[in-house]
Scaffold this motif. Structure first.
Motif, PDB file in Angstrom:
ATOM      1  N   VAL A 143       0.311  43.143  -5.906  1.00 48.02           N
ATOM      2  CA  VAL A 143       0.150  42.946  -4.464  1.00 48.02           C
ATOM      3  C   VAL A 143      -1.073  42.089  -4.174  1.00 48.02           C
ATOM      4  CG1 VAL A 143      -0.306  44.089  -2.259  1.00 48.02           C
ATOM      5  CG2 VAL A 143       1.308  45.102  -3.876  1.00 48.02           C
ATOM      6  N   MET A 144      -2.227  42.506  -4.692  1.00 46.70           N
ATOM      7  CA  MET A 144      -3.457  41.774  -4.404  1.00 46.70           C
ATOM      8  C   MET A 144      -3.476  40.423  -5.104  1.00 46.70           C
ATOM      9  SD  MET A 144      -4.481  43.920  -2.346  1.00 46.70           S
ATOM     10  CE  MET A 144      -5.896  42.973  -1.815  1.00 46.70           C
ATOM     11  N   PHE A 157      -2.831  43.480   6.316  1.00 44.29           N
ATOM     12  CA  PHE A 157      -1.467  43.138   5.933  1.00 44.29           C
ATOM     13  C   PHE A 157      -0.646  44.411   5.833  1.00 44.29           C
ATOM     14  CE2 PHE A 157      -3.634  44.023   1.957  1.00 44.29           C
ATOM     15  CZ  PHE A 157      -2.695  44.700   1.195  1.00 44.29           C
ATOM     16  N   HIS A 158       0.669  44.247   5.848  1.00 41.75           N
ATOM     17  CA  HIS A 158       1.571  45.384   5.694  1.00 41.75           C
ATOM     18  C   HIS A 158       2.222  45.309   4.316  1.00 41.75           C
ATOM     19  CE1 HIS A 158       4.643  48.385   6.496  1.00 41.75           C
ATOM     20  NE2 HIS A 158       5.558  47.521   6.121  1.00 41.75           N
ATOM     21  N   PHE A 159       2.121  46.382   3.547  1.00 44.29           N
ATOM     22  CA  PHE A 159       2.781  46.442   2.252  1.00 44.29           C
ATOM     23  C   PHE A 159       4.009  47.331   2.384  1.00 44.29           C
ATOM     24  CE2 PHE A 159       3.218  48.744  -1.902  1.00 44.29           C
ATOM     25  CZ  PHE A 159       3.847  47.698  -2.557  1.00 44.29           C
ATOM     26  N   HIS A 160       5.189  46.747   2.124  1.00 42.15           N
ATOM     27  CA  HIS A 160       6.416  47.504   2.304  1.00 42.15           C
ATOM     28  C   HIS A 160       6.945  48.105   1.010  1.00 42.15           C
ATOM     29  CE1 HIS A 160      10.201  48.743   4.084  1.00 42.15           C
ATOM     30  NE2 HIS A 160      10.799  48.249   3.013  1.00 42.15           N
ATOM     31  N   GLY A 161       6.628  47.518  -0.121  1.00 45.68           N
ATOM     32  CA  GLY A 161       7.246  47.964  -1.374  1.00 45.68           C
ATOM     33  C   GLY A 161       8.565  47.247  -1.581  1.00 45.68           C
ATOM     34  N   PHE A 162       9.505  47.877  -2.268  1.00 47.66           N
ATOM     35  CA  PHE A 162      10.790  47.238  -2.532  1.00 47.66           C
ATOM     36  C   PHE A 162      11.642  47.180  -1.267  1.00 47.66           C
ATOM     37  CE2 PHE A 162       9.721  48.212  -6.926  1.00 47.66           C
ATOM     38  CZ  PHE A 162      10.165  47.065  -7.580  1.00 47.66           C
ATOM     39  N   LEU A 163      12.295  46.046  -1.067  1.00 44.38           N
ATOM     40  CA  LEU A 163      13.197  45.896   0.076  1.00 44.38           C
ATOM     41  C   LEU A 163      14.413  46.788  -0.101  1.00 44.38           C
ATOM     42  CD1 LEU A 163      13.092  42.024   0.560  1.00 44.38           C
ATOM     43  CD2 LEU A 163      12.201  43.748   2.138  1.00 44.38           C
ATOM     44  N   MET A 212       9.570  40.121  -8.655  1.00 45.71           N
ATOM     45  CA  MET A 212       9.008  39.196  -7.664  1.00 45.71           C
ATOM     46  C   MET A 212       8.216  39.917  -6.580  1.00 45.71           C
ATOM     47  SD  MET A 212      12.375  36.829  -7.184  1.00 45.71           S
ATOM     48  CE  MET A 212      13.186  36.157  -8.643  1.00 45.71           C
ATOM     49  N   VAL A 213       7.176  39.225  -6.128  1.00 47.24           N
ATOM     50  CA  VAL A 213       6.422  39.661  -4.955  1.00 47.24           C
ATOM     51  C   VAL A 213       6.604  38.591  -3.893  1.00 47.24           C
ATOM     52  CG1 VAL A 213       4.181  40.356  -4.042  1.00 47.24           C
ATOM     53  CG2 VAL A 213       4.705  40.728  -6.463  1.00 47.24           C
ATOM     54  N   LEU A 214       6.983  38.999  -2.689  1.00 46.25           N
ATOM     55  CA  LEU A 214       7.155  38.077  -1.571  1.00 46.25           C
ATOM     56  C   LEU A 214       6.036  38.315  -0.558  1.00 46.25           C
ATOM     57  CD1 LEU A 214      10.998  38.497  -0.984  1.00 46.25           C
ATOM     58  CD2 LEU A 214       9.862  36.710  -2.289  1.00 46.25           C
ATOM     59  N   VAL A 215       5.399  37.230  -0.139  1.00 42.42           N
ATOM     60  CA  VAL A 215       4.379  37.327   0.908  1.00 42.42           C
ATOM     61  C   VAL A 215       4.880  36.534   2.112  1.00 42.42           C
ATOM     62  CG1 VAL A 215       1.994  36.898   1.561  1.00 42.42           C
ATOM     63  CG2 VAL A 215       2.539  37.508  -0.805  1.00 42.42           C
ATOM     64  N   LEU A 216       5.255  37.251   3.157  1.00 40.35           N
ATOM     65  CA  LEU A 216       5.746  36.637   4.389  1.00 40.35           C
ATOM     66  C   LEU A 216       4.564  36.382   5.310  1.00 40.35           C
ATOM     67  CD1 LEU A 216       8.331  35.872   6.047  1.00 40.35           C
ATOM     68  CD2 LEU A 216       8.200  38.188   7.014  1.00 40.35           C
ATOM     69  N   PHE A 238       8.323  43.750  -2.495  1.00 37.95           N
ATOM     70  CA  PHE A 238       8.855  43.516  -3.832  1.00 37.95           C
ATOM     71  C   PHE A 238      10.359  43.289  -3.741  1.00 37.95           C
ATOM     72  CE2 PHE A 238       5.436  46.540  -5.732  1.00 37.95           C
ATOM     73  CZ  PHE A 238       4.495  45.535  -5.673  1.00 37.95           C
ATOM     74  N   GLU A 239      10.900  42.514  -4.670  1.00 37.61           N
ATOM     75  CA  GLU A 239      12.350  42.354  -4.758  1.00 37.61           C
ATOM     76  C   GLU A 239      12.756  42.144  -6.210  1.00 37.61           C
ATOM     77  OE1 GLU A 239      15.119  43.291  -4.185  1.00 37.61           O
ATOM     78  OE2 GLU A 239      15.444  42.494  -2.173  1.00 37.61           O
ATOM     79  N   THR A 240      13.974  42.545  -6.523  1.00 38.62           N
ATOM     80  CA  THR A 240      14.491  42.430  -7.880  1.00 38.62           C
ATOM     81  C   THR A 240      15.296  41.146  -8.031  1.00 38.62           C
ATOM     82  OG1 THR A 240      16.473  43.671  -7.257  1.00 38.62           O
ATOM     83  CG2 THR A 240      14.627  44.934  -8.135  1.00 38.62           C
ATOM     84  N   PRO A 241      15.451  40.641  -9.264  1.00 42.61           N
ATOM     85  CA  PRO A 241      16.168  39.374  -9.478  1.00 42.61           C
ATOM     86  C   PRO A 241      17.609  39.380  -8.965  1.00 42.61           C
ATOM     87  CG  PRO A 241      14.968  40.003 -11.444  1.00 42.61           C
ATOM     88  CD  PRO A 241      14.887  41.166 -10.518  1.00 42.61           C
ATOM     89  N   HIS A 242      18.310  40.510  -9.143  1.00 46.76           N
ATOM     90  CA  HIS A 242      19.729  40.515  -8.767  1.00 46.76           C
ATOM     91  C   HIS A 242      19.959  40.643  -7.260  1.00 46.76           C
ATOM     92  CE1 HIS A 242      18.749  44.827  -9.245  1.00 46.76           C
ATOM     93  NE2 HIS A 242      19.731  45.054  -8.394  1.00 46.76           N
ATOM     94  N   ARG A 243      18.870  40.875  -6.483  1.00 42.87           N
ATOM     95  CA  ARG A 243      19.049  40.970  -5.029  1.00 42.87           C
ATOM     96  C   ARG A 243      18.303  39.879  -4.270  1.00 42.87           C
ATOM     97  NH1 ARG A 243      18.153  46.876  -5.347  1.00 42.87           N
ATOM     98  NH2 ARG A 243      16.106  46.542  -4.398  1.00 42.87           N
TER      99      ARG A 243
END
Length: 293
Positions: A129-130, A143-149, A231-235, A173-178
């Motif tokens: 995350v950091m 910031f808001h940390f959501h974890g896995f979508l 993956m980590v996504l930062v919106l 966070f998100e996984t490769p297959h999603r």
């Protein structure tokens, strides 16, 4: 010098204590001296997957007893860990990568240990995350940390709708297959929103992609390898629409403050009070001084 610091860390390790140890998220060199000291001195190491942790310990020549504490047995194992602590032992808790209890098992164990009257001590370290936030280029202090979508499209769409006007960055966070489906749902709500995708942080194929949601979609579609690895996504925050005129209440606050304080100081204070932009308030005061209102 290395051995001196390692020994100092070891000397501070106490019995009847649960040490929650952050481990590398990829590169094995990303482990602290204190973490190594704890793992070396611990009588018991609670691991999410003992095979993964065994590889880490082997890399640093550490031999200690491993027990499996994972999501499905965490509550039951908590009683055993409390007993270990009652017997005067030193216990370390690790997950496969990163910090336990952050999208990993560990929270229930820590709570049970504290309720039993024993100390729980964090041993900080690598963080996906950091790490992602530090290179994302967002200036916001919060910031808001959501974890896995969520895995389901409907749930993701509801979540993205909530973030459509978010004026703060969101880390997830998100996984490769999603990832393709997640980006598609995201693009349906805010296709031009800035996004950074961090993949395989600190590993051999570490990648960072920055651009709009649609641009990230395109990059993944053109290179199949980019959809591999965690993956980590930062919106980035939503861009606020600029208002032609400041609210009357904000103008009144600025008028009062600018009469008593230097313009720059008045604008800074008025911005804190009203939530409006400091520059807009400053420009307004200048306009007044120049006979513009």
């Amino acid at each position: 010098m290395f051995q001196k610091h390692l020994q100092k860390a070891a000397d501070s390790i106490l019995p009847q204590t649960l040490y929650v140890v952050a481990t590398p998220i990829g590169n094995l060199a990303d482990i602290t001296l204190r973490a190594l000291a704890v793992l070396q001195k611990a009588d018991i190491v609670c691991a999410e997957d003992t095979r993964v942790t065994a590889q880490l310990l082997s890399a640093y020549g550490i031999q200690t007893k491993l027990v499996s504490v994972r999501e499905h047995n965490e509550r039951q194992m908590a009683d055993k860990v409390v007993q270990y602590l009652s017997d005067g032992l030193i216990v370390a808790q690790v997950s496969d990568a990163g910090t336990p209890a952050v999208c990993d098992p560990g929270a229930k164990l820590a709570a049970a240990v504290r309720e039993a009257g024993f100390k729980t001590v964090p041993v900080v370290g690598a963080s996906a995350v950091m790490g992602a936030l530090s290179v994302a280029g967002v200036n916001d202090p919060s910031f808001h940390f959501h974890g896995f979508l969520p895995p389901k499209t409907g749930e993701r769409q509801k979540l993205f709708a909530q973030w459509a006007a978010a004026d703060y960055p969101v880390v997830m966070f998100e996984t490769p297959h999603r990832i393709e489906a997640a980006l598609s749902d995201m693009a349906a709500v805010f296709p031009e929103r800035r996004l950074m995708l961090a993949r395989e942080i600190s590993k051999t194929f570490e990648t960072f992609l920055s651009g709009t949601v649609v641009e990230i979609q395109t990059a993944l579609a053109e290179d199949g390898n980019q959809s591999r690895g965690e993956m980590v996504l930062v919106l980035h925050p939503a861009v606020k629409e600029k208002s032609e005129t400041l609210p009357e209440s904000a103008q009144n606050v600025m008028k009062i403050l600018s009469a008593e304080l230097p313009t720059k100081q008045a604008a800074e204070l008025a911005a804190k009070i009203t939530g409006e932009g400091k520059k807009a308030l400053y420009d307004l005061a200048l306009a007044w001084k120049n006979g513009g209102g």
